[in-house]
Design a protein around this motif. Structure first.
Motif, PDB file in Angstrom:
ATOM      1  N   ASP A   1     155.189 115.296  32.892  1.00 34.11           N
ATOM      2  CA  ASP A   1     154.289 116.110  33.718  1.00 34.11           C
ATOM      3  C   ASP A   1     153.416 116.998  32.843  1.00 34.11           C
ATOM      4  O   ASP A   1     152.218 117.144  33.083  1.00 34.11           O
ATOM      5  N   TRP A   2     154.013 117.574  31.806  1.00 37.33           N
ATOM      6  CA  TRP A   2     153.255 118.417  30.882  1.00 37.33           C
ATOM      7  C   TRP A   2     152.183 117.589  30.169  1.00 37.33           C
ATOM      8  O   TRP A   2     151.040 118.024  30.036  1.00 37.33           O
ATOM      9  N   ILE A   3     152.536 116.398  29.721  1.00 41.25           N
ATOM     10  CA  ILE A   3     151.579 115.527  29.032  1.00 41.25           C
ATOM     11  C   ILE A   3     150.406 115.200  29.954  1.00 41.25           C
ATOM     12  O   ILE A   3     149.244 115.324  29.563  1.00 41.25           O
ATOM     13  N   VAL A   4     150.688 114.792  31.172  1.00 39.86           N
ATOM     14  CA  VAL A   4     149.633 114.436  32.122  1.00 39.86           C
ATOM     15  C   VAL A   4     148.735 115.639  32.384  1.00 39.86           C
ATOM     16  O   VAL A   4     147.506 115.528  32.370  1.00 39.86           O
ATOM     17  N   ASN A   5     149.320 116.800  32.618  1.00 36.86           N
ATOM     18  CA  ASN A   5     148.526 118.006  32.890  1.00 36.86           C
ATOM     19  C   ASN A   5     147.726 118.468  31.678  1.00 36.86           C
ATOM     20  O   ASN A   5     146.615 118.975  31.818  1.00 36.86           O
ATOM     21  N   THR A   6     148.281 118.289  30.492  1.00 39.64           N
ATOM     22  CA  THR A   6     147.587 118.688  29.275  1.00 39.64           C
ATOM     23  C   THR A   6     146.399 117.773  28.993  1.00 39.64           C
ATOM     24  O   THR A   6     145.344 118.228  28.545  1.00 39.64           O
ATOM     25  N   PHE A   7     146.543 116.485  29.259  1.00 36.43           N
ATOM     26  CA  PHE A   7     145.454 115.538  29.029  1.00 36.43           C
ATOM     27  C   PHE A   7     144.354 115.645  30.086  1.00 36.43           C
ATOM     28  O   PHE A   7     143.233 115.206  29.848  1.00 36.43           O
ATOM     29  N   ARG A   8     144.651 116.202  31.232  1.00 35.38           N
ATOM     30  CA  ARG A   8     143.671 116.262  32.322  1.00 35.38           C
ATOM     31  C   ARG A   8     142.339 116.882  31.894  1.00 35.38           C
ATOM     32  O   ARG A   8     141.285 116.302  32.152  1.00 35.38           O
TER      33      ARG A   8
ATOM     34  N   VAL B   1     144.289 108.919  35.828  1.00 31.31           N
ATOM     35  CA  VAL B   1     142.966 108.981  35.212  1.00 31.31           C
ATOM     36  C   VAL B   1     142.958 108.267  33.858  1.00 31.31           C
ATOM     37  O   VAL B   1     142.036 107.534  33.551  1.00 31.31           O
ATOM     38  N   LEU B   2     143.990 108.483  33.070  1.00 29.32           N
ATOM     39  CA  LEU B   2     144.085 107.836  31.765  1.00 29.32           C
ATOM     40  C   LEU B   2     144.714 106.460  31.906  1.00 29.32           C
ATOM     41  O   LEU B   2     145.642 106.270  32.678  1.00 29.32           O
ATOM     42  N   GLN B   3     144.221 105.533  31.131  1.00 28.50           N
ATOM     43  CA  GLN B   3     144.840 104.212  31.079  1.00 28.50           C
ATOM     44  C   GLN B   3     145.771 104.189  29.871  1.00 28.50           C
ATOM     45  O   GLN B   3     145.315 104.182  28.732  1.00 28.50           O
TER      46      GLN B   3
END
Length: 73
Positions: free
Chosen positions: A10-17, A50-52
């Protein structure tokens, strides 16, 4: 990474957003043979809308995929 890192996903996804707003579209992950790592990687792939994300066995394969995806960018 090695082992289970699903709580980190979850942190990774939110950080990459925010980076996706700057053009980040692709992320390559290099996997080992650990079943817990595979589970965590599949979890982040499913969470990312959003990211592939793509999983590879070697850095060379990951680099080739990123190069192919971004060659016209």
């Amino acid at each position: 990474m090695k082992g289970t890192f699903t709580q980190l996903n979850d942190w990774i996804v939110n950080t990459f957003r925010p980076a996706t707003q700057l053009g980040l579209r692709y992320a390559a992950m290099i996997m080992n043979d650990d079943i817990f790592t595979e589970f965590a990687a599949n979890d982040i792939i499913n969470k990312s809308k959003v990211l592939q994300f793509q999983v590879f066995k070697s850095k060379e394969d990951a680099d080739a995929w990123i190069d192919e995806k971004t060659k016209d960018a």
